[in-house]
Design an enzyme around this catalytic site. Structure first.
Site, mmCIF file in Angstrom:
data_model
loop_
_atom_site.group_PDB
_atom_site.id
_atom_site.type_symbol
_atom_site.label_atom_id
_atom_site.label_comp_id
_atom_site.label_asym_id
_atom_site.label_seq_id
_atom_site.Cartn_x
_atom_site.Cartn_y
_atom_site.Cartn_z
ATOM 1 N N CYS A 1 -10.768 -5.090 -3.006
ATOM 2 C CA CYS A 1 -11.560 -5.930 -2.095
ATOM 3 C C CYS A 1 -12.982 -5.395 -2.012
ATOM 4 O O CYS A 1 -13.206 -4.185 -2.039
ATOM 5 C CB CYS A 1 -10.930 -5.938 -0.699
ATOM 6 S SG CYS A 1 -9.320 -6.734 -0.664
ATOM 7 N N ASP B 1 -16.125 10.064 -2.921
ATOM 8 C CA ASP B 1 -16.549 11.466 -2.839
ATOM 9 C C ASP B 1 -15.459 12.387 -2.272
ATOM 10 O O ASP B 1 -15.303 13.529 -2.714
ATOM 11 C CB ASP B 1 -17.830 11.584 -1.988
ATOM 12 C CG ASP B 1 -17.641 11.000 -0.605
ATOM 13 O OD1 ASP B 1 -17.397 9.780 -0.509
ATOM 14 O OD2 ASP B 1 -17.700 11.750 0.383
ATOM 15 N N GLN B 2 -14.676 11.876 -1.317
ATOM 16 C CA GLN B 2 -13.620 12.723 -0.735
ATOM 17 C C GLN B 2 -12.526 13.027 -1.763
ATOM 18 O O GLN B 2 -11.969 14.115 -1.783
ATOM 19 C CB GLN B 2 -12.987 12.045 0.489
ATOM 20 C CG GLN B 2 -13.959 11.772 1.618
ATOM 21 C CD GLN B 2 -14.534 13.046 2.202
ATOM 22 O OE1 GLN B 2 -13.812 13.914 2.661
ATOM 23 N NE2 GLN B 2 -15.847 13.172 2.142
ATOM 24 N N ASN C 1 0.808 -1.222 0.000
ATOM 25 C CA ASN C 1 0.000 0.000 0.000
ATOM 26 C C ASN C 1 0.844 1.277 0.000
ATOM 27 O O ASN C 1 0.304 2.376 -0.123
ATOM 28 C CB ASN C 1 -0.990 -0.019 1.172
ATOM 29 C CG ASN C 1 -2.120 -1.014 0.927
ATOM 30 O OD1 ASN C 1 -2.287 -1.503 -0.187
ATOM 31 N ND2 ASN C 1 -2.877 -1.314 1.961
ATOM 32 N N ARG D 1 -8.169 -1.060 -6.427
ATOM 33 C CA ARG D 1 -8.662 0.146 -5.791
ATOM 34 C C ARG D 1 -7.688 1.311 -6.055
ATOM 35 O O ARG D 1 -8.082 2.452 -6.267
ATOM 36 C CB ARG D 1 -8.779 -0.109 -4.276
ATOM 37 C CG ARG D 1 -9.202 1.082 -3.452
ATOM 38 C CD ARG D 1 -10.640 1.431 -3.710
ATOM 39 N NE ARG D 1 -11.104 2.474 -2.799
ATOM 40 C CZ ARG D 1 -12.276 3.049 -2.898
ATOM 41 N NH1 ARG D 1 -13.110 2.701 -3.846
ATOM 42 N NH2 ARG D 1 -12.630 3.964 -2.040
ATOM 43 N N ASP E 1 -6.835 -3.356 8.370
ATOM 44 C CA ASP E 1 -6.222 -4.403 7.544
ATOM 45 C C ASP E 1 -5.630 -5.537 8.379
ATOM 46 O O ASP E 1 -5.070 -6.492 7.814
ATOM 47 C CB ASP E 1 -5.138 -3.801 6.631
ATOM 48 C CG ASP E 1 -5.739 -2.932 5.536
ATOM 49 O OD1 ASP E 1 -6.979 -2.956 5.358
ATOM 50 O OD2 ASP E 1 -4.975 -2.222 4.850
ATOM 51 N N ARG F 1 -17.710 1.481 -1.844
ATOM 52 C CA ARG F 1 -16.439 2.139 -1.519
ATOM 53 C C ARG F 1 -16.436 3.493 -2.229
ATOM 54 O O ARG F 1 -15.867 3.637 -3.305
ATOM 55 C CB ARG F 1 -15.248 1.264 -1.944
ATOM 56 C CG ARG F 1 -15.164 -0.029 -1.134
ATOM 57 C CD ARG F 1 -13.949 -0.860 -1.468
ATOM 58 N NE ARG F 1 -12.700 -0.275 -1.000
ATOM 59 C CZ ARG F 1 -11.521 -0.898 -1.061
ATOM 60 N NH1 ARG F 1 -11.439 -2.107 -1.562
ATOM 61 N NH2 ARG F 1 -10.423 -0.307 -0.626
ATOM 62 N N PRO F 2 -17.089 4.501 -1.628
ATOM 63 C CA PRO F 2 -17.240 5.786 -2.320
ATOM 64 C C PRO F 2 -15.911 6.509 -2.537
ATOM 65 O O PRO F 2 -14.923 6.243 -1.847
ATOM 66 C CB PRO F 2 -18.138 6.601 -1.380
ATOM 67 C CG PRO F 2 -18.082 5.928 -0.065
ATOM 68 C CD PRO F 2 -17.675 4.511 -0.286
HETATM 69 C C1 EPZ Z 1 -6.730 1.990 1.812
HETATM 70 O O1 EPZ Z 1 -7.968 1.916 1.115
HETATM 71 C C2 EPZ Z 1 -6.109 0.624 1.698
HETATM 72 N N1 EPZ Z 1 -5.896 0.318 0.291
HETATM 73 C C3 EPZ Z 1 -6.996 -0.419 2.355
HETATM 74 O O2 EPZ Z 1 -6.270 -1.646 2.369
HETATM 75 C C4 EPZ Z 1 -7.263 -0.022 3.809
HETATM 76 O O3 EPZ Z 1 -8.191 -0.918 4.382
HETATM 77 C C5 EPZ Z 1 -7.799 1.399 3.883
HETATM 78 O O4 EPZ Z 1 -6.927 2.313 3.189
HETATM 79 C C6 EPZ Z 1 -7.939 1.906 5.319
HETATM 80 O O5 EPZ Z 1 -6.707 1.822 5.980
HETATM 81 C C7 EPZ Z 1 -4.810 0.773 -0.316
HETATM 82 O O6 EPZ Z 1 -3.969 1.446 0.257
HETATM 83 C C8 EPZ Z 1 -4.659 0.412 -1.745
HETATM 84 P P1 EPZ Z 1 -9.935 4.934 2.775
HETATM 85 P P2 EPZ Z 1 -8.769 3.270 0.775
HETATM 86 O O7 EPZ Z 1 -10.154 5.917 1.695
HETATM 87 O O8 EPZ Z 1 -7.791 4.322 0.452
HETATM 88 C C9 EPZ Z 1 -14.633 5.865 3.415
HETATM 89 C C10 EPZ Z 1 -5.839 -3.911 1.955
HETATM 90 O O9 EPZ Z 1 -6.314 -4.917 2.522
HETATM 91 N N2 EPZ Z 1 -14.446 6.770 2.262
HETATM 92 O O10 EPZ Z 1 -9.037 5.301 3.916
HETATM 93 O O11 EPZ Z 1 -9.778 2.899 -0.232
HETATM 94 C C11 EPZ Z 1 -14.546 4.412 2.963
HETATM 95 O O12 EPZ Z 1 -15.775 3.942 2.472
HETATM 96 C C12 EPZ Z 1 -6.734 -2.757 1.578
HETATM 97 O O13 EPZ Z 1 -4.633 -3.789 1.658
HETATM 98 C C13 EPZ Z 1 -15.508 7.568 1.873
HETATM 99 O O14 EPZ Z 1 -16.595 7.522 2.457
HETATM 100 O O15 EPZ Z 1 -9.439 3.537 2.186
HETATM 101 C C14 EPZ Z 1 -14.097 3.732 4.236
HETATM 102 O O16 EPZ Z 1 -15.211 3.522 5.060
HETATM 103 C C15 EPZ Z 1 -8.182 -3.097 1.759
HETATM 104 N N3 EPZ Z 1 -15.336 8.412 0.796
HETATM 105 C C16 EPZ Z 1 -13.178 4.759 4.879
HETATM 106 O O17 EPZ Z 1 -13.557 6.029 4.291
HETATM 107 C C17 EPZ Z 1 -14.141 8.477 0.137
HETATM 108 O O18 EPZ Z 1 -14.036 9.263 -0.819
HETATM 109 C C18 EPZ Z 1 -11.679 4.514 4.665
HETATM 110 O O19 EPZ Z 1 -11.367 4.527 3.312
HETATM 111 C C19 EPZ Z 1 -13.069 7.660 0.540
HETATM 112 C C20 EPZ Z 1 -13.254 6.809 1.614
#
Ligand code: EPZ
Length: 420
Positions: A118, A126-127, A24, A94, A307, A123-124
């Site tokens: 995954c 919007d941010q 990651n 992703r 994770d 998995r929005p």
């Molecule tokens: C990263 O995903 C990792 N993936 C994920 O690891 C990890 O679980 C996650 O961060 C949290 O630590 C990579 O680095 C490639 P987020 P990411 O944006 O960036 C919500 C693994 O197993 N959200 O921090 O997609 C979202 O739905 C993978 O290696 C919004 O609502 O995670 C979630 O509930 C799986 N709107 C939370 O935030 C947005 O625009 C965290 O998402 C973005 C996110």
């Protein structure tokens, strides 16, 4: 023919494991290469399929790639074309959402398929969109394709994220690195992979301060230069092996790790019965006595990582007194528990937590890897179970765990690939 894994459980794991570079961290750094028009040498790339897919995407866009070893490359992105993105491949990852920030930053326009990865329900993004739009981009989604343009260029602004999203923080850094003026990202993600991305870009001449804190300041620069960079070790791979040996019992020396990244992972393992000693870049873990229950609650870094929660589940199934896991990041990250139940686990699911009765005997049967970390949980369960476990959908594990069969075999596990 799809390969499965056969795991004959019950052997305590003993020996030494070397940890590879962090998937990651490597993914955003690979997309960041689009911002650098000179040659870059990257070391510590984990040999996993997500990295291979990303390299293929960059090559289809025109990057010149030379493989130095299974974990090192030399790469030049001077002649890349944002219109040559292989959209079908981007839907497998992703991290392909990082094409938005990187491609906007370099070319003023970007396109990618809807990012996959995954499946944790919706998995929005919007941010990501809000951040990019604040910097001057327009983002649209049509026929399964995300398109972003910034004809007037990207301009530094202050942005506050609603949640410290890892992906939105990465996209913000990528878009702001070559933008005009200063961007400040508030409520930014603080994960070590964010720090690694900023360290890499700074090594190429970027001006990024505050990575690792909630406030990241990026002063746009006009160009970046080539560099040689080593990806930071994978704290989740390290944590997974620590869970595996805690679950089976045994003694392991874990080499090439950053112990400071494991601050939220080591305390629950100790509480559950493991003895852990930490040195500068390695640690040893031994578990010979009983397993005790605990309560875990996931949170953004430096909290307990989402994770890692699936990998603790087999331990909680077997532990005296059981325990509970609260999942605060992904609402739908308990799909793997159904597979543990097939092995005899007693788990009660609520909206955002899972209760583990504890004291369960896990018995080998046919189970599925539901996703990357859920697959790691199944691997650990199989290593502890009585009899033979057949683990299907191993491709999920191959996305993020380098050479895991060889590493586990070196620790004494009885595990092999079979075709059927
Ligand atoms: C990263 O995903 C990792 N993936 C994920 O690891 C990890 O679980 C996650 O961060 C949290 O630590 C990579 O680095 C490639 P987020 P990411 O944006 O960036 C919500 C693994 O197993 N959200 O921090 O997609 C979202 O739905 C993978 O290696 C919004 O609502 O995670 C979630 O509930 C799986 N709107 C939370 O935030 C947005 O625009 C965290 O998402 C973005 C996110």
């Amino acid at each position: 023919m799809t390969p499965h894994l056969l795991i004959r459980g019950g052997t305590p794991l003993t020996g030494e494991v070397w940890i590879d570079g962090m998937k990651n961290a490597a993914l955003p750094i690979l997309f960041a290469l689009l911002l650098v028009r000179e040659e870059v040498t990257l070391e510590g790339l984990p040999p996993v399929t997500d990295i291979e897919t990303t390299l293929q995407i960059l090559c289809k866009m025109g990057a010149r790639l030379e493989r130095i070893s299974p974990t090192a490359i030399r790469i030049h992105t001077k002649n890349t074309d944002p219109d040559a993105v292989p959209l079908k491949w981007t839907t497998e990852l992703r991290a392909s959402s990082y094409l938005l920030g990187a491609s906007l930053g370099r070319f003023g326009r970007a396109a990618t398929g809807i990012p996959g990865g995954c499946d944790f329900g919706t998995r929005p993004l919007d941010q990501h969109f809000r951040l990019l739009e604040t910097l001057g981009a327009t983002v649209e989604q049509e026929h399964g394709i995300l398109r972003a343009t910034a004809p007037g260029g990207l301009h530094g602004k202050n942005v506050r994220l609603d949640f410290p999203s890892v992906g939105a923080t990465v996209n913000g850094i990528l878009a702001a690195t070559l933008a005009n003026g200063m961007t400040v990202i508030e409520n930014a993600a603080r994960e070590p992979h964010i720090v690694d991305l900023a360290d890499f870009l700074n090594a190429c001449g970027a001006e990024i301060v505050g990575a690792g804190t909630s406030s990241i300041r990026i002063r746009g620069v006009s160009k970046l230069h080539g560099t040689r960079y080593r990806i930071v070790p994978d704290m989740i791979e390290a944590g997974t092996y620590l869970c595996a040996v805690s679950a089976t019992g045994g003694k392991m020396r874990l080499c090439g790790v950053c112990p400071e990244h494991l601050g939220a992972i080591l305390p629950p393992l100790r509480k559950m019965g493991a003895t852990i000693t930490v040195s500068e870049n390695h640690l040893t873990l031994e578990r010979s006595g009983s397993l005790y229950g605990t309560v875990l609650e996931t949170a953004p870094y430096p909290g307990f990582p989402t994770d890692m929660q699936p990998q603790f589940a087999p331990l909680l199934c077997m532990a005296r007194g059981g325990g509970r896991i609260y999942e605060r990041v992904w609402k739908k990250r308990f799909q793997y528990t159904k597979e543990l139940e097939k092995m005899g686990a007693n788990i009660l699911l609520s909206n955002d937590f899972a209760d583990f009765r504890g004291g369960d005997r896990l018995v080998g049967t046919q189970i599925h890897a539901t996703d990357l970390r859920g697959g790691a949980a199944m691997l650990i369960a199989g290593l502890c179970a009585e009899g033979t476990t057949e683990l299907c959908d191993v491709r999920h594990l191959e996305r993020g765990y380098p050479n895991f069969v060889a590493k586990l075999t070196a620790l004494g596990a009885d595990i092999s690939y079979v075709q059927n």
